[in-house]
Design an enzyme around this catalytic site. Structure first.
Site, short mmCIF file in Angstrom:
data_model
loop_
_atom_site.label_atom_id
_atom_site.label_comp_id
_atom_site.label_asym_id
_atom_site.label_seq_id
_atom_site.Cartn_x
_atom_site.Cartn_y
_atom_site.Cartn_z
N LYS A 171 0.85 -1.20 0.00
CA LYS A 171 0.00 0.00 0.00
C LYS A 171 0.88 1.25 0.00
O LYS A 171 1.53 1.57 0.98
CB LYS A 171 -0.90 0.06 1.24
CG LYS A 171 -1.94 1.16 1.10
CD LYS A 171 -2.43 1.71 2.42
CE LYS A 171 -1.72 2.94 2.88
NZ LYS A 171 -1.85 4.13 2.05
N GLU A 246 10.56 1.84 10.02
CA GLU A 246 11.48 2.93 9.66
C GLU A 246 10.71 4.22 9.85
O GLU A 246 9.79 4.52 9.09
CB GLU A 246 11.93 2.80 8.20
CG GLU A 246 12.64 1.49 7.86
CD GLU A 246 14.04 1.43 8.43
OE1 GLU A 246 14.59 2.47 8.84
OE2 GLU A 246 14.59 0.31 8.48
N CYS A 280 13.59 11.78 5.30
CA CYS A 280 13.68 11.48 6.72
C CYS A 280 15.08 11.74 7.26
O CYS A 280 15.27 11.92 8.45
CB CYS A 280 13.27 10.03 6.97
SG CYS A 280 14.18 8.88 5.92
N GLU A 384 9.69 16.73 14.77
CA GLU A 384 9.90 16.58 13.32
C GLU A 384 8.90 17.46 12.55
O GLU A 384 7.69 17.33 12.72
CB GLU A 384 9.71 15.12 12.89
CG GLU A 384 10.05 14.93 11.41
CD GLU A 384 9.78 13.51 10.90
OE1 GLU A 384 8.72 12.96 11.21
OE2 GLU A 384 10.65 12.98 10.18
P1 NDP Z 1 2.56 8.40 7.63
O1 NDP Z 1 3.01 7.72 8.85
O2 NDP Z 1 1.44 9.34 7.71
O3 NDP Z 1 2.15 7.35 6.50
C1 NDP Z 1 3.01 6.31 6.07
C2 NDP Z 1 2.16 5.22 5.45
O4 NDP Z 1 1.35 4.65 6.47
C3 NDP Z 1 1.19 5.73 4.38
O5 NDP Z 1 1.05 4.77 3.37
C4 NDP Z 1 -0.09 5.87 5.17
O6 NDP Z 1 -1.23 5.86 4.37
C5 NDP Z 1 0.00 4.66 6.06
N1 NDP Z 1 -0.86 4.70 7.24
C6 NDP Z 1 -1.41 5.76 7.87
N2 NDP Z 1 -2.18 5.34 8.91
C7 NDP Z 1 -2.10 4.01 8.94
C8 NDP Z 1 -2.65 2.99 9.77
N3 NDP Z 1 -3.47 3.26 10.80
N4 NDP Z 1 -2.36 1.71 9.52
C9 NDP Z 1 -1.53 1.38 8.51
N5 NDP Z 1 -0.99 2.29 7.67
C10 NDP Z 1 -1.25 3.59 7.89
O7 NDP Z 1 3.85 9.08 7.02
P2 NDP Z 1 3.96 10.07 5.80
O8 NDP Z 1 3.41 9.39 4.58
O9 NDP Z 1 3.39 11.39 6.21
O10 NDP Z 1 5.54 10.16 5.61
C11 NDP Z 1 6.33 11.02 6.32
C12 NDP Z 1 6.98 10.35 7.51
O11 NDP Z 1 7.72 9.22 7.08
C13 NDP Z 1 7.96 11.24 8.23
O12 NDP Z 1 7.79 11.11 9.62
C14 NDP Z 1 9.31 10.69 7.81
O13 NDP Z 1 10.35 10.93 8.72
C15 NDP Z 1 9.00 9.24 7.70
N6 NDP Z 1 9.98 8.57 6.85
C16 NDP Z 1 10.89 7.73 7.43
C17 NDP Z 1 11.87 7.13 6.65
C18 NDP Z 1 12.86 6.18 7.25
O14 NDP Z 1 13.53 5.47 6.49
N7 NDP Z 1 13.01 6.12 8.56
C19 NDP Z 1 11.97 7.40 5.21
C20 NDP Z 1 10.95 8.29 4.72
C21 NDP Z 1 10.00 8.85 5.52
P3 NDP Z 1 -1.91 7.27 3.92
O15 NDP Z 1 -0.91 8.01 3.15
O16 NDP Z 1 -3.07 6.84 3.15
O17 NDP Z 1 -2.27 7.95 5.22
#
Ligand code: NDP
Length: 480
Positions: A171, A246, A280, A384
């Site tokens: 997803k 991550e 990130c 963040e």
């Molecule tokens: P989110 O945590 O909002 O979303 C990440 C994914 O999780 C999306 O596909 C989202 O879907 C999905 N999601 C949201 N709610 C749920 C749930 N209840 N159950 C399962 N899946 C869910 O992150 P962002 O997309 O806003 O990305 C930014 C964040 O990602 C930042 O905090 C960044 O630091 C982190 N990040 C970390 C990295 C690493 O390697 N450590 C690399 C890149 C980013 P939907 O979009 O539909 O809400």
């Protein structure tokens, strides 16, 4: 454009027929209709994966490595389309979409194909027996990925998951579904066996949650925010699913007194503002030795002021939009908070003027923002923001720099800049972070462990750590 879920080798609409909009954050324009799928679609995807698993897992690792190369070849043919699509969906400059997103999405498959061929069987001899470490797939794995590097991060999981013989239910973020759809089209074109890779589009709390809860999904690899990571852990851990998390970061860029500002300033600008600060690993807190603080600030602000912000499709653009108007408002709220906390805006701080996009209220552009005068313990400096906002702080001793670097809940990445590489390396060992660069940033060798400490994650990906996550290792002890 209308995109669909990809289940059992076919593009099919969501079972409940709900669709939603995908738009371009650089101008607010509608670009696609996409499924708002439900748990029913996840069930269908899991069923397809289950049917595909016996045959896929029966291939040898080398046969699956050949598939990875085949996928890389096919993606290579549409590399420019990947870059254009990613730029459209995220608002990032086309130059970055080409050099980072498209390039790395392909090299993820190449890397794991080559890495697989270098693996030796793990055997431990005893005087009277031989231990053979046997590797089998986890089974069906759920991959959940964010919007900042959509295909780059998805393929970082897809490649090792396939290699180890798993079938996938993925997803992508609902904000950036298009390059995942391109990947699915590519896999269909090269006839990857049906059901091996399944893609379900939709909302995190609906599709994501259904993946987490599905009893037949054995492992979850999640990249996203720390708050969502907590939900993932809370849901999946009691089901004893294998978990890789991550998560977020608030990374320190540490500039020591002996640093050469000619190289450090451009390095710190790149670390802070690549992809509008939405990586990130971005260095969003810059800690500078007091003796060079004023000179650094002057040069840093000059270079930030000179950045070209604008139309992502323009080859000269260095910074595009952020991911959405909603995210822009979150970033603005942090800039307001910084002022409330006593910070001084040294550059930026307001929505960007972007030429033809200037009068468009739906264009999510904000200028790169530099803030001084804040405590390193302020909320602005420790939470963040995930946007083009950095805070500057001064320190007087190495110990103070380390204390400041380690003061947040996060521990994902950091960088140290010094003319003395040995001193940099010694100091790096004291930074509580999964990765620390000395005199560079985002310099990645895909064989190395990648992941966060503290609230930045659990587990490691990359090289053998990815192979280990996406497999079960068992030991077979044969008595001589
Ligand atoms: P989110 O945590 O909002 O979303 C990440 C994914 O999780 C999306 O596909 C989202 O879907 C999905 N999601 C949201 N709610 C749920 C749930 N209840 N159950 C399962 N899946 C869910 O992150 P962002 O997309 O806003 O990305 C930014 C964040 O990602 C930042 O905090 C960044 O630091 C982190 N990040 C970390 C990295 C690493 O390697 N450590 C690399 C890149 C980013 P939907 O979009 O539909 O809400």
């Amino acid at each position: 454009m209308i995109i669909s879920n990809f289940i059992d080798g076919n593009f099919i609409p969501p079972i409940e027929n709900r669709m939603m909009d995908d738009s371009n954050p650089a101008n607010g324009a509608h670009i696609a209709m996409m499924p708002r799928a439900s748990a029913l679609d996840v069930d269908a995807a899991v069923l397809a994966a289950k049917r595909a698993l016996p045959q896929w897992s029966a291939l040898t690792m080398i046969e699956r490595a050949d598939w990875l190369d085949k996928i890389a070849d096919a993606l290579e043919e549409i590399k420019e389309e990947i870059a254009q699509t990613e730029s459209l969906d995220t608002g990032k400059p086309i130059s970055i979409a080409r050099s980072v997103d498209a390039t790395r999405s392909i090299s993820n498959f190449r890397f794991f194909a080559k890495f697989a061929r270098s693996q030796e069987p793990l055997i431990f001899e005893m005087s009277d027996a031989t231990n053979h470490v046997h590797t089998s797939p986890l089974g069906i794995v759920g991959l959940i990925t964010p919007w900042n590097l959509p295909l780059y991060l998805l393929t970082w999981k897809v490649a090792p998951a396939l290699l180890m013989g798993n079938c996938i239910v993925a997803k992508p973020s609902e904000l950036t579904p298009l390059t995942a759809d391109l990947l699915a089209q590519t896999l269909q074109r090269i006839q990857l066996p049906d059901g091996v890779f399944n893609l379900v589009h939709g909302l995190g709390p609906e599709v994501g949650q259904a993946i987490l809860e599905h009893p037949d999904i054995a492992g979850i690899s999640f990249t996203g925010g720390t708050a969502t990571g907590r939900i993932v852990a809370r849901t999946a851990a009691p089901l004893f699913k294998k978990l890789s998390l991550e998560l977020g970061g608030k990374n320190a860029t540490i500039i020591l007194d002996d640093a050469n500002l000619d190289t450090v300033v451009p390095g710190a600008v790149t670390a802070a503002f690549t992809n509008s600060g939405q990586v990130c690993l971005c260095g969003s807190r810059i800690l500078i030795h007091q003796s060079i603080y004023d000179e650094f600030c002057k040069r840093f602000v000059e270079q930030v002021d000179a950045m070209i912000i604008g139309d992502p499709s323009d080859e000269s653009t260095q910074m595009g939009s952020v991911i959405s108007m909603e995210h822009l408002q979150k970033i603005e709220s942090y800039i307001d908070l910084a002022v409330e906390e006593g910070g001084e805006i040294l550059s930026g701080g307001s929505r960007a003027m972007t030429g033809p996009l200037d009068s468009n209220p739906d264009a999510a552009f904000i200028r790169p923002t530099v803030i001084g005068g804040l405590s390193h313990l302020s909320r602005t400096s420790t939470e963040e923001i995930f946007g083009p906002v950095v805070t500057l702080h001064s320190f007087t001793t190495d110990d103070e720099a380390i204390e400041m670097a380690n003061c947040t809940e996060y521990g994902l990445a950091g960088s140290i800049w010094t003319e003395d590489a040995e001193r940099g390396k010694e100091l790096a060992e004291r930074v509580e972070s999964g990765i620390v660069w000395v005199n560079t940033w985002l310099h990645r060798d895909l064989r190395t462990p990648f992941g966060g400490v503290k609230n930045s994650g659990v587990g490691r990906e990359g090289g053998r750590w990815s192979l280990s996550f996406f497999s079960e290792m068992t030991n077979i002890c044969v008595k001589h």
